[in-house]
Every structure is written in structure tokens, then in C-alpha cells.
Design an enzyme around this catalytic site. Structure first.
Site, short mmCIF file in Angstrom:
data_model
loop_
_atom_site.label_atom_id
_atom_site.label_comp_id
_atom_site.label_asym_id
_atom_site.label_seq_id
_atom_site.Cartn_x
_atom_site.Cartn_y
_atom_site.Cartn_z
CE1 TYR A 112 -3.91 -2.21 0.36
CE2 TYR A 112 -2.58 -3.33 2.02
CZ TYR A 112 -3.67 -3.30 1.17
OH TYR A 112 -4.55 -4.36 1.16
CG ASN A 135 -10.28 -3.18 -7.80
OD1 ASN A 135 -10.86 -2.75 -8.78
ND2 ASN A 135 -9.46 -4.21 -7.86
CB CYS A 143 -7.07 -5.14 -5.40
SG CYS A 143 -8.46 -6.25 -5.63
CG HIS A 144 -4.85 -10.67 -7.04
ND1 HIS A 144 -5.51 -10.05 -8.09
CD2 HIS A 144 -3.85 -11.39 -7.60
CE1 HIS A 144 -4.92 -10.39 -9.22
NE2 HIS A 144 -3.90 -11.20 -8.96
CD GLU A 170 -1.46 -12.76 -10.84
OE1 GLU A 170 -0.51 -12.03 -10.47
OE2 GLU A 170 -2.60 -12.32 -11.08
#
Length: 176
Positions: A112, A135, A143-144, A170
Site C-alpha cells: 500500500y 476496487n 488488488c490481490h 500467478e
């Protein structure tokens, strides 16, 4: 009513996750796990319609189909970057944060505070965190990929288990 958002449910079998995908004539505006009343809260002033009842909205149906196709490709591991017209509905600050999030590369993490610095608001860490939490475009606006400064997983509207699954999808395995 001029402002219409049409949505459908999409099942992502590899993630074992159902998401609602919503679009307007402008673009895809919402992707999230189904949550009671969330569409109405996020899209005040919009007429919310579930597909297929909204059959006369051909352009919106095409946007939903393309979003579904790309989400399924992401789920299968064959898509890393989404190419969808997006319709951001939020404050100017939220949209600034979401645009910055959209630039976060696949398989990478940020914090953040790093995100706050990226948008030239280094003191606005809490406001950035709130915008990330608001979001409306899960996965597409990633946002993950945002974690706490201490390196830990932090809040996620769809739950930390979903966040963990997306990160593992990912190739980020440290949160198994």
C-alpha cells in the site's frame, strides 16, 4: 433510466471460484465474488439487470462475453494481461489508485505504501488501502497483488483464501 449495468455469473474451474461480471455500454465495470447488495452499493443510480433478461443490450452482452473469455483464459494460465474496455465508477482518487493498480505486472507484489508513493500521495497510505478495498474489478485491476508492508497478506473483499489462490495462480508460492 439511462445508466444500466448488466451482469452474469462466471465459474472459473481451476480456481474453483464463481464471480459476477458486470458491464455498461462503456465497458466492464464489475468483477467480484457474489456479495449480497454489493452491485447496488457500488452502482448507485444504475439500473442493475441480470443477463439474459437484458437481451436488448447487445453491446453489453458482447462486453460480458469477452470478459468471460479472458477470465477463463486467466484461470487456465494462458492470459496474463487483460485487454478489456473498462468503466471505472468511483471517486477521482479511487480511479487514480485503480489505474495505478492496473499497471502492476502479473506475478509481482506491491505494498500500500509503494502504491501511495507511485501516485505521488506518500502520506495517503490509509486512503490508498481504502481505494484498493473498494476496487470493483477483481483480477482485472489486480488488488490481490497488494500486500502489507510487513510482507503479509492483508484484507481482501473476497477473502484471503481467494487472494492466496490468485497469487498462487500467478506463480507466487510464498503464501501457500
Amino acid at each position: 433510466m439511462e445508466k444500466v449495468l448488466v451482469y452474469r455469473s462466471v465459474y472459473l474451474p481451476n480456481l474453483d471460484l464463481t464471480v459476477q461480471v458486470g458491464a455498461t455500454k462503456t465497458g466492464v465495470a464489475y468483477i467480484s465474488t457474489p456479495r449480497e447488495g454489493e452491485l447496488q452499493r457500488f452502482f448507485k443510480g444504475y439500473e442493475i439487470q441480470k443477463e439474459p433478461e437484458a437481451t436488448e443490450e447487445k453491446l453489453i452482452s458482447e462486453r460480458l462475453s469477452e470478459a468471460e473469455k479472458q477470465l477463463l483464459a486467466y484461470d487456465q494460465g494462458t492470459l496474463r494481461e487483460f485487454e478489456l474496455p473498462l468503466h471505472f465508477v468511483g471517486t477521482a482518487f479511487q480511479q487514480e489508485v485503480w489505474h495505478a493498480l492496473k499497471q502492476q505486472p502479473y506475478g509481482t507484489l506491491t505494498t500500500y505504501s509503494e502504491l501511495a508513493e507511485q501516485i505521488n500521495h506518500p502520506q495517503a497510505i490509509r486512503a490508498v488501502a481504502n481505494a484498493v478495498g473498494r476496487n470493483p474489478l477483481l483480477v482485472v485491476v489486480p488488488c490481490h497483488r497488494v500486500i502489507g508492508k510487513n510482507g503479509r497478506l492483508t484484507g481482501f473483499r473476497s477473502g484471503l483464501s481467494v487472494k492466496r489462490s490468485l497469487l498462487i495462480r500467478e506463480g507466487i508460492s510464498e503464501f501457500r
